[in-house]
Each structure stands twice: as C-alpha cells, then as structure tokens.
Design a protein around this motif. Sequence first.
Motif, PDB file in Angstrom:
ATOM      1  N   VAL A 438       0.845  -1.189   0.000  1.00  0.00           N
ATOM      2  CA  VAL A 438       0.000   0.000   0.000  1.00  0.00           C
ATOM      3  C   VAL A 438       0.880   1.238   0.000  1.00  0.00           C
ATOM      4  O   VAL A 438       1.834   1.340   0.790  1.00  0.00           O
ATOM      5  N   VAL A 439       0.567   2.182  -0.880  1.00  0.00           N
ATOM      6  CA  VAL A 439       1.367   3.403  -1.007  1.00  0.00           C
ATOM      7  C   VAL A 439       0.464   4.618  -0.837  1.00  0.00           C
ATOM      8  O   VAL A 439      -0.537   4.758  -1.559  1.00  0.00           O
ATOM      9  N   LEU A 440       0.782   5.465   0.118  1.00  0.00           N
ATOM     10  CA  LEU A 440       0.113   6.756   0.286  1.00  0.00           C
ATOM     11  C   LEU A 440       0.882   7.764  -0.548  1.00  0.00           C
ATOM     12  O   LEU A 440       2.088   7.940  -0.359  1.00  0.00           O
ATOM     13  N   ARG A 441       0.186   8.435  -1.475  1.00  0.00           N
ATOM     14  CA  ARG A 441       0.868   9.275  -2.458  1.00  0.00           C
ATOM     15  C   ARG A 441       0.219  10.653  -2.536  1.00  0.00           C
ATOM     16  O   ARG A 441      -0.929  10.855  -2.107  1.00  0.00           O
ATOM     17  N   VAL A 442       0.965  11.594  -3.108  1.00  0.00           N
ATOM     18  CA  VAL A 442       0.465  12.940  -3.369  1.00  0.00           C
ATOM     19  C   VAL A 442       0.824  13.298  -4.806  1.00  0.00           C
ATOM     20  O   VAL A 442       1.954  13.043  -5.261  1.00  0.00           O
ATOM     21  N   PHE A 443      -0.130  13.888  -5.530  1.00  0.00           N
ATOM     22  CA  PHE A 443       0.084  14.326  -6.912  1.00  0.00           C
ATOM     23  C   PHE A 443      -0.171  15.824  -7.012  1.00  0.00           C
ATOM     24  O   PHE A 443      -1.100  16.358  -6.388  1.00  0.00           O
ATOM     25  N   ASP A 444       0.669  16.522  -7.805  1.00  0.00           N
ATOM     26  CA  ASP A 444       0.537  17.970  -7.926  1.00  0.00           C
ATOM     27  C   ASP A 444      -0.541  18.333  -8.942  1.00  0.00           C
ATOM     28  O   ASP A 444      -1.249  17.462  -9.472  1.00  0.00           O
ATOM     29  N   ARG A 445      -0.674  19.615  -9.230  1.00  0.00           N
ATOM     30  CA  ARG A 445      -1.738  20.095 -10.113  1.00  0.00           C
ATOM     31  C   ARG A 445      -1.595  19.577 -11.540  1.00  0.00           C
ATOM     32  O   ARG A 445      -2.557  19.534 -12.302  1.00  0.00           O
ATOM     33  N   GLU A 446      -0.367  19.181 -11.926  1.00  0.00           N
ATOM     34  CA  GLU A 446      -0.126  18.628 -13.270  1.00  0.00           C
ATOM     35  C   GLU A 446      -0.182  17.099 -13.257  1.00  0.00           C
ATOM     36  O   GLU A 446       0.201  16.449 -14.221  1.00  0.00           O
ATOM     37  N   ASP A 447      -0.603  16.529 -12.141  1.00  0.00           N
ATOM     38  CA  ASP A 447      -0.732  15.086 -11.972  1.00  0.00           C
ATOM     39  C   ASP A 447       0.625  14.380 -11.960  1.00  0.00           C
ATOM     40  O   ASP A 447       0.733  13.215 -12.334  1.00  0.00           O
ATOM     41  N   THR A 448       1.657  15.090 -11.523  1.00  0.00           N
ATOM     42  CA  THR A 448       2.971  14.476 -11.322  1.00  0.00           C
ATOM     43  C   THR A 448       3.121  14.118  -9.848  1.00  0.00           C
ATOM     44  O   THR A 448       2.817  14.933  -8.971  1.00  0.00           O
ATOM     45  N   GLU A 449       3.602  12.916  -9.584  1.00  0.00           N
ATOM     46  CA  GLU A 449       3.729  12.494  -8.194  1.00  0.00           C
ATOM     47  C   GLU A 449       4.795  13.307  -7.464  1.00  0.00           C
ATOM     48  O   GLU A 449       5.886  13.562  -7.989  1.00  0.00           O
ATOM     49  N   VAL A 450       4.495  13.694  -6.228  1.00  0.00           N
ATOM     50  CA  VAL A 450       5.434  14.386  -5.365  1.00  0.00           C
ATOM     51  C   VAL A 450       6.187  13.340  -4.557  1.00  0.00           C
ATOM     52  O   VAL A 450       5.588  12.569  -3.801  1.00  0.00           O
ATOM     53  N   VAL A 462       5.136   9.338  -0.110  1.00  0.00           N
ATOM     54  CA  VAL A 462       4.757   9.929   1.170  1.00  0.00           C
ATOM     55  C   VAL A 462       4.671   8.883   2.272  1.00  0.00           C
ATOM     56  O   VAL A 462       5.099   9.107   3.407  1.00  0.00           O
ATOM     57  N   GLY A 463       4.126   7.716   1.971  1.00  0.00           N
ATOM     58  CA  GLY A 463       3.979   6.690   3.003  1.00  0.00           C
ATOM     59  C   GLY A 463       3.795   5.319   2.392  1.00  0.00           C
ATOM     60  O   GLY A 463       3.355   5.192   1.243  1.00  0.00           O
ATOM     61  N   GLN A 464       4.123   4.268   3.169  1.00  0.00           N
ATOM     62  CA  GLN A 464       3.973   2.903   2.685  1.00  0.00           C
ATOM     63  C   GLN A 464       3.510   1.984   3.819  1.00  0.00           C
ATOM     64  O   GLN A 464       3.785   2.218   4.992  1.00  0.00           O
ATOM     65  N   GLY A 465       2.823   0.915   3.410  1.00  0.00           N
ATOM     66  CA  GLY A 465       2.411  -0.130   4.339  1.00  0.00           C
ATOM     67  C   GLY A 465       2.368  -1.459   3.613  1.00  0.00           C
ATOM     68  O   GLY A 465       2.285  -1.506   2.380  1.00  0.00           O
TER      69      GLY A 465
END
Length: 587
Positions: A438-450, A462-465
């Motif tokens: 499981v991956v907790l993720r964040v994407f910017d306004r252009e849909d690119t992963e942070v 950002v986070g993993q489990g």
Amino acid sequence: MTTTHPSLTPLRSDVRDGMRIDWDTPIPMDDGVVLRCDVFRPDDDGAYPVLLSYGPYGKGLAFQEGYRTAWDIMVEQHPDTARGSSNAYQNWEVVDPEKWVPDGYVCIRIDSRGAGRSPGVSDQHSPRETQDIVDCIEWAAAQPWCSGKVGMNGISYYAINAWRAAAQQPPHLAAICAWEGNSDRYREATHHGGILCVFAKNWHEMQVKTVQHGRGERGARSTFNGEWVCGPETLPDDQLASNRVDMWQQLLQHPLDDAYYRERSPDFDRITVPFLSAGNWGGQGLHLRGNIEAFARSASTRKWLEMHGGAHWAEFYTDYGVTLQKRFFGHFLKGEATGWEDQAQVQLQIRHVDRFVVRGEHEWPLARTQWTRFHLNPDDLSLSQDAARSSLSTLDFDAMGDGLTFRSLPMTTDTEITGPSVLRLKVSSSTADADLFVVLRVFDREDTEVVFHGALDPHTPVGQGWLRASHRKQNAALSLPYRPYYSHDELWPLTPGEPVALDVEIWPTCIVVPVGYRIAITIRGKDYEWDGPAATLSNMKYPMKGCGPFVHDDPDDRPMHLFGGTTTLHFDDAADNAVTLPVIPAA
C-alpha cells in the motif's frame, strides 16, 4: 600473504588534534574474548562522561573511504557537516570526536565481536552481542577517565543497540540518543507485514562481511593510524565463514515472529533510561516505525521524540543535529543548563513539498488529530470522505502487478497529514494467500507524483504499508484504532474466492498537501517503483527505484503458485474499503 601475529596490535596512545587517542584498547568479555576499542578523550587527568558506540562497520574505516558517495552527497547538500573539524576521524554513523572531545566528552568506538579488530564469531543483534554492550558500558564507567556516566549515541545499528542495551538496565547507562534506529527486529527490519525483506541479506554482504575480523590484508588500511581495519591476521575464506552466523538462513528458518526475534528486540517495559528518539519521515522499510513505537511504548518518563527528513546519515552530523544531541547529553550526562528542561516532548520537522518547518508538540499522535476516513470508490477509482454506493461490487488486479490507484479531488485548502494511517480493505484471492503493498501518495496540479529524499532513496513516496493476508491476525491488546498490531505468530490462509477484512498499517508520515494537490492510495501486488531513473549508492548492492534497498522479491518467500494469482477488492458494503488519515487542523 598471511600474517602470523598471535594477537592484535598492542595498545598505542597518541596525542593529535587536541585529543589523546588510545588505539585498540582491550575490553575483556566474560567468555574470554577481548574486544578492541578506540578511545578519544581530553589530554588531561580529568574524568568525563562517555559516549559509547558498538558496531560491525570497522572503527578504523574512514567514512570518506568506506561510504564515499554518501559522504560526498552529505557534504555537498549540508556543508555544515564538515565544518569545525579536520574530518580526519570520521566514521560511519557515529559521532565525530573532534566535535565532542573539546566539550568534555570521551568518545569510545568499539568493534563488535567478530568485526574490524575484535575477534570472535560475528552474530549481529544476538543476545551475546547485547551482553557485550552491557559489559562494555560497565567497563567504560570503571575507567579513571570516566565520570561514571555513560551515554550511547549513533545512527541505525548503533541506535538499535542502544534500545537493546537500555532494556538490560546497566547501572551506569545514564542516557541514550537513538538516531534512526528500529526497535522491533521482525516488524521493522526483516518482515514488513509478514513479507520478507531482502535488505538484511544484501546489507550483510555489502557492509558486514567486508569488514569482518580476519580479512586482514584483504581489507583496508586505516587512514586514522595505518593499521589493518580488519585486524592483523588474514584468514582463509572457510575460516571466515565459520566465524560468522548466516543471518539470511536464520531469517528463512524463522518466518514467524518467535523467540529468535524477541530476544533480538528490546522489552519496552524495561526501557527506563532518559532517551532522545530521532526518526526520519523517509525511513520507510527500516527505522521510521521503530523510533516512534519506542517513544510511544517505552516505560521511561523522561523521553523525547524528534522527527526530520532527508538522507539517513546526514541530519545527525548537521549543526541542527549536533546541537540537539549536545543539549540532551549536556543535561543528562553533565548536569549543564542547556535549556533541555524547556525542550518540546515532540519536535517535528513538518514536511512541505519544498521545505521543512520545525514545530514543537506535546504528544504522539497529536491530540488534536482529526481521524478522517477517505472511502475507495470502484466506479471512478476515487477517494472521497462520502461513502457512496457503487455500481461495481468487485475490482481485480494482478497479485504481483501494479495494482489500482484511488485519487481524491484536489484539496481546497492546505491539508496537513501527520501521524499513522490505516487502510481497511475487503479482499479475496484466487490462491491461499496475497501480499498487499500500500502506497500513500500525493500528486501535484499537473498530476505528477510528489516524492521526497527518503532515508536512502532520493525518490520516496509519502507513506507505505504492507500486509500478507495470511498474517492478518491482530494482537488485540496492542492494536490501536489508527495502528493495527499484527501477531505474526500463526498463519491464517485464505480460502480462494472468499473475502476477508484486512487492516493494513501505513507507517507514520508527515506532509502538508497544498491547495490543488491530490491524495492517492495505491494498492499493489509488488514493491512501489518511482517512474524515473534509479539511483545508486556505493554501499547499496542494487540501484534504488523508489523503495531504496527495502524490497520484497525473494522467490522462496513469494512463490508464484501462492502469490501469483489474482487479488480482488470487494465493495458490497460502502464502509468496507477506506483509509483513515491523520488530518491536523490548521492552527
């Protein structure tokens, strides 16, 4: 050529750079083995508190020689790490004596049994090693140059040792700083959610066997004193092999959490010494969880938590890190007025997409946390705080594939997520088991992963489990609503096609998600991989693709007949599939 020295080089004492250095000082153990240490101390007759480290990396191997890429990255990104010192005595993951001895400390570096210049059988994290550390603490306290107070300080292996030593309660251990050190041998270092991690195997080959005692002339010469880092004797390969325990085979022989792991992990109820636990938000897969669990569960009433970001080895050596450590040890080892009595119980470097902001808190998790459920919608693969009925009752994915990603709408305000998370799923498999990544993720306004510079990998999410479905049994006494605690003491196989409820622990994290950015949850059948070029470090065996060296691809642990089928998410109840995130309200 094999040397014939009957013993290690005799003790030699030098005065250099304002310090007296006692090389290869012998420390006798109760079974007759004599360990060797280097003692860096003020050049006078005073008695001072000791900072002790005990580990397998070779006390005579310079940081710059053994870990060149890590050193270069650290100095380039954090120039203050190299300032104020000649750096002539830098050693991997322990303090620089030139920055501590002038302040009235004795710094002791001990080669662990079977490593560097200490003879014996190499067996990392073993009860024998723990007893050695306790004996070394008491030996140090009895020396004429010691005030009777001993502290332990160091990164990673040295921090892990500190947890275990503290639980033995040696009389003269006065304080510890555990900087990025796991505290549960099974759950954090070897089996994530019950899935075997190959890190220990590769670490042992790259960083332990290479400095084993007895490599002699096949090892490096120390730039500190010209001696052989791995001792004066050059032993044949078969004798070297007989002098080390095969850690990887032991892990394969112990797939469940049993006495083997418990005796290699501390009893939190027995950790009563004052401590500073310093963790890294990017330490997914090894140390992050352990720093927080030790803080939350240890019996000590004098304990502090600090959380930062960036490379695993760097912040310890920065002015920020050294200042924090000196304030802590100055208070507990020297009785100085360092202002530590005003130190926040929890000091967090709050992670933004472009910076960190230091903030003091009173507890962990934060009392004002708003535990917020985001539901997984199969119709449009969305995350929403509203649990709505869907037209789809199931979604399938390849049990060893890239899985499915569920995304929120863009954030309407800056949203801070700080703390642990848990993902509730209803899952079935076409086989008798399934591994969930499981991956907790964040994407910017252009849909690119942070992504962020993790402890090792420069492109960490950002986070993993993780959770192996057959390990879903929980310990009710230790589980919390926001942090399930798996027992890992028996297997609960799946019946193919029959759904079960799973609670997947996502290790703690911190991120302020800006307006217009999206939160996402990815449920995979294999390790996360960043969509970009891999990174390398000289002390890592393989290129890093987003998880660093903390991957789970051992074919014996994940045989295709058991883990190569189809995993199904079931959505017959709108509340069955949701992630609970720790949202922190704006001040």
